[in-house]
Design a protein around this motif. Sequence first.
Motif, short mmCIF file in Angstrom:
data_model
loop_
_atom_site.label_atom_id
_atom_site.label_comp_id
_atom_site.label_asym_id
_atom_site.label_seq_id
_atom_site.Cartn_x
_atom_site.Cartn_y
_atom_site.Cartn_z
N ALA A 44 0.83 -1.22 0.00
CA ALA A 44 0.00 0.00 0.00
C ALA A 44 0.85 1.25 0.00
N ALA A 45 2.00 1.25 0.70
CA ALA A 45 2.83 2.45 0.78
C ALA A 45 3.97 2.45 -0.22
N GLN A 46 4.23 1.31 -0.86
CA GLN A 46 5.35 1.24 -1.79
C GLN A 46 4.99 0.34 -2.96
N PRO A 47 4.49 0.94 -4.05
CA PRO A 47 4.16 0.12 -5.21
C PRO A 47 5.42 -0.34 -5.92
N ALA A 48 5.23 -1.12 -6.95
CA ALA A 48 6.34 -1.58 -7.76
C ALA A 48 6.06 -1.28 -9.22
N TYR A 49 7.12 -1.05 -9.95
CA TYR A 49 6.98 -0.84 -11.38
C TYR A 49 6.82 -2.20 -12.08
N VAL A 50 5.86 -2.24 -13.03
CA VAL A 50 5.68 -3.40 -13.89
C VAL A 50 5.62 -2.91 -15.33
N PRO A 51 6.38 -3.52 -16.26
CA PRO A 51 6.32 -3.08 -17.65
C PRO A 51 4.89 -3.09 -18.18
N TRP A 52 4.59 -2.15 -19.03
CA TRP A 52 3.23 -1.91 -19.50
C TRP A 52 2.60 -3.13 -20.16
N GLU A 53 3.33 -3.79 -21.03
CA GLU A 53 2.74 -4.92 -21.75
C GLU A 53 2.24 -5.99 -20.79
N GLU A 54 2.96 -6.16 -19.68
CA GLU A 54 2.54 -7.16 -18.70
C GLU A 54 1.47 -6.60 -17.77
N ALA A 55 1.65 -5.33 -17.38
CA ALA A 55 0.73 -4.72 -16.42
C ALA A 55 -0.67 -4.58 -16.98
N LYS A 56 -0.77 -4.20 -18.23
CA LYS A 56 -2.10 -3.93 -18.79
C LYS A 56 -2.92 -5.21 -18.96
N GLU A 57 -2.23 -6.37 -19.09
CA GLU A 57 -2.94 -7.64 -19.24
C GLU A 57 -3.32 -8.24 -17.90
N LYS A 122 -2.40 1.67 -4.89
CA LYS A 122 -2.26 0.67 -5.95
C LYS A 122 -0.90 -0.02 -5.85
N PRO A 123 -0.87 -1.34 -6.00
CA PRO A 123 0.42 -2.05 -5.88
C PRO A 123 1.31 -1.96 -7.11
N VAL A 124 0.75 -1.51 -8.21
CA VAL A 124 1.51 -1.48 -9.45
C VAL A 124 1.44 -0.09 -10.05
N VAL A 125 2.56 0.41 -10.55
CA VAL A 125 2.59 1.63 -11.35
C VAL A 125 3.23 1.30 -12.69
N SER A 126 2.72 1.93 -13.75
CA SER A 126 3.27 1.66 -15.06
C SER A 126 2.91 2.81 -16.00
N ALA A 127 3.55 2.81 -17.15
CA ALA A 127 3.28 3.80 -18.20
C ALA A 127 3.50 3.12 -19.54
N ASN A 128 2.77 3.56 -20.54
CA ASN A 128 2.87 2.91 -21.85
C ASN A 128 3.93 3.53 -22.75
N HIS A 129 4.73 4.44 -22.20
CA HIS A 129 5.81 5.06 -22.98
C HIS A 129 6.82 5.61 -21.98
N PHE A 130 7.97 6.02 -22.47
CA PHE A 130 8.99 6.52 -21.57
C PHE A 130 9.58 7.83 -22.06
N ASP A 131 8.71 8.83 -22.16
CA ASP A 131 9.24 10.18 -22.29
C ASP A 131 9.61 10.65 -20.88
#
Length: 817
Positions: A44-57, A122-131
Amino acid sequence: MVLALAAVVLTVLMKLIAPRWAAKPLQPLSAAARRQPAAAAGVAAQPAYVPWEEAKENSGDRMLALDCTHSSALTLTHHKAARNPPLVSLASECSTGLALDVLAAAAADPAAAAAAAPWLSKPVVSANHFDADAVLSIWVLLNREEALTHDAVLRHAARIGDMREAALGDSPPGGAGPRLGRRRGRRRGHRAPRAEAVLLDEQHRAALRPEWQDEYEQVLAGWRADVVLTALPGSCFEVESRYTQFVCTHSRPVRPRLDMQPLAVALNRLDARREAGCDWAASSMVDTGPLLRLDRGGDKLSKAQRYGHPTDRPHFRSGLSPAQFEAAVVSFYSHGLAGTAPKVGGWSWEELRQLNASVDWAAWEQGVLPAALAVAAAAAAQNALFTMANNYDVVVLGGGNSAGYVAHNWVKHNGGPGRLAIVGEEPYVSYERPALSKAYLFPEAPARLPGFHTSVGGGGDRQAPEWYIEQGIDFVTGTKVTAVDVAGKQLTTAAGETIGYGKLIVATGARPVTLTDFKTPGADLQGVHVLRNVQDADALIAAMQACKAAGDKAVCVGGGYIGMECAACLAMNGLDVTVVFPEDRMMSRLFTPEIAAFYEMFYADKGIKLIKGDVVTALEGTDGKVATAVLKSGARLEASLVLVGVGARPNTELFAGQLDLVQGPPGGIKVDGHLQTSNPDVYAIGDVATFPLILTGGTPVRQEHVTCCRQTAAHAVAEILAPGGPVFDYLPFFYSRVFNLSWQFYGLSEGDMVLHGDMASSPAKFGAYWVKDGAVVGAFLEGGSNDDNAAIMKAVVARAAAPADLAQQGLAWALAL
């Protein structure tokens, strides 16, 4: 060279963020953890990054989508389809700013924290691009406390680098951290040093500032924030209309997007020497980020190329120079956006279609574009043709009007080729500066370079760049001198080059006093202007157009020459002008109450309002742009444009401790009757020189006037070529031309004033004499002919005895002498 939002942005950005990833690696959650409730996952206090292709599914409803949208995920994004927390609005231009706003609100208020909990837990943070914005948004959510301590720099970095895809194939130093790829393929490459070099070490921050400062200021300045002009080696160019004109930008006003098709058509006609098989082509105006570039046979860009850095796209050689291409692009946008005001919230497609259909592109291509290219060609020619030797017999420091008259007199007195050099900071060779507050600002048939290069104002040749070459004089423009070693007879430029001299003529002039000098609140708002050079005048012209679109209200601060002449020009351009000054009358140093009353009434008849005996104590703005001038009296004046004309300060700083400077008024470099400074090999001329005025028995004076520039230049050249001549004898002279009025003044405004003529006639023709100890020591004339003005000057020079009926004889008395 990228003129806005350059590649260096991401370099600086990654120097900032990479070490924090190294300290807290972004390890993707296990598949099981992604499917567990948030509390069970313990994140709850520390999410993790997950690559978008995996996170969105697998984690759509467990994910916080950053700088993008997802059908089932909550978001922190500045895009229109956002599902953001209710406690924030789209008030930030970047998603990083939204993330920082949410964290700050949650930290400050328990109620806000509760409202933000569904997003921040949220336990997961992600983005669909990397600007840059997406990368920083992720980092902010993973390093919350630290992010809040660096709020400003994170926002700045995100704004500068938005829509620039990062190359993050390698892990940061230390072996930890994610391997983040672009949406289409991964790319290895960038390794960043420690963030402390950017965030915590002032020396490193100062060293990096020149890499981004100019570009960031352009982002805040106007349309250049939304248009990227890129020039790469080998004459490869492109223009990008940024996505900020596609989404609703809420943090600042934006100007409308222009369809670049007319620019592509014009470039194809202009660029006859472009690479074979290539044509200039522009993307559709409705694309997210339209590009204008040389295209070979309809080659299509991949999505990663289109939204990547300009260097990721293939480029083809143009036959244009960088100066020509920039001139074409800037003139295109300046013409197309003339008269349009920026607004918050974006532009509808219908508004954009109507605007683009209303622009007269034929007038641009046939008139405005050729003029812009001519100026660019002249500037490029002079920069290419003038190269400096290491040593000269005589060097002029400063490229203003007086420097041009040094060259004029050098040729006149056969100084010889190859011996004289002029070093100027402006991009132009010398020009007649008085034109800037007069004909340059006229709404019809305005003056433009090369029409008023020195020395046309003094009746001499028009000294365009080619003239200096023909005469064997090296005039180097765009060169800033950062140090002068008077004892060693050497100048050092900002580029580290050194220039030696036998004699030095200091012609550094003066700079405008600004409201910032008075620490006036709001002095740095957009829309606040001074007038000293061509760049200032061009900015003022653009500001007048913007002011018309924003309500026509303008305020001039100062009742002297610049304030009064510019007030007239602003009014001639259709603005509603108010002039504010602390004195009891306009031009109080010269005009008597009777003379001032005539001009004040004339200005009032032209619709110009005068507020006397008051000062501007603050400026207030909206969206970073000036909107109101607050006066000491408490009055508040609406103003979309503020022009400050409250005097000038001589540029003497390079000579502190080396030459005798005048510490109090009038300031400047102290010279003797031969214009020599305390060092006999250094002369000072023009606005920076304080010389003994023979007319008053040697009183030190500094005269900010073109006539003084011309005459001191001539005298210094004569002294250098033939030392030991007569001392400099100057007759003070001032003049002005506003509307259909024209006056001249000679001598001193001391003693008893005697009025003559008829102020009520049309056109008015009247004047005044100043009589001291029975002699005429000063004369003023409005509406005089050349012969009339010559006659009053002759009377002052002769110190002619004033008759008892001088008021009755008036001008006829001077004409009869």
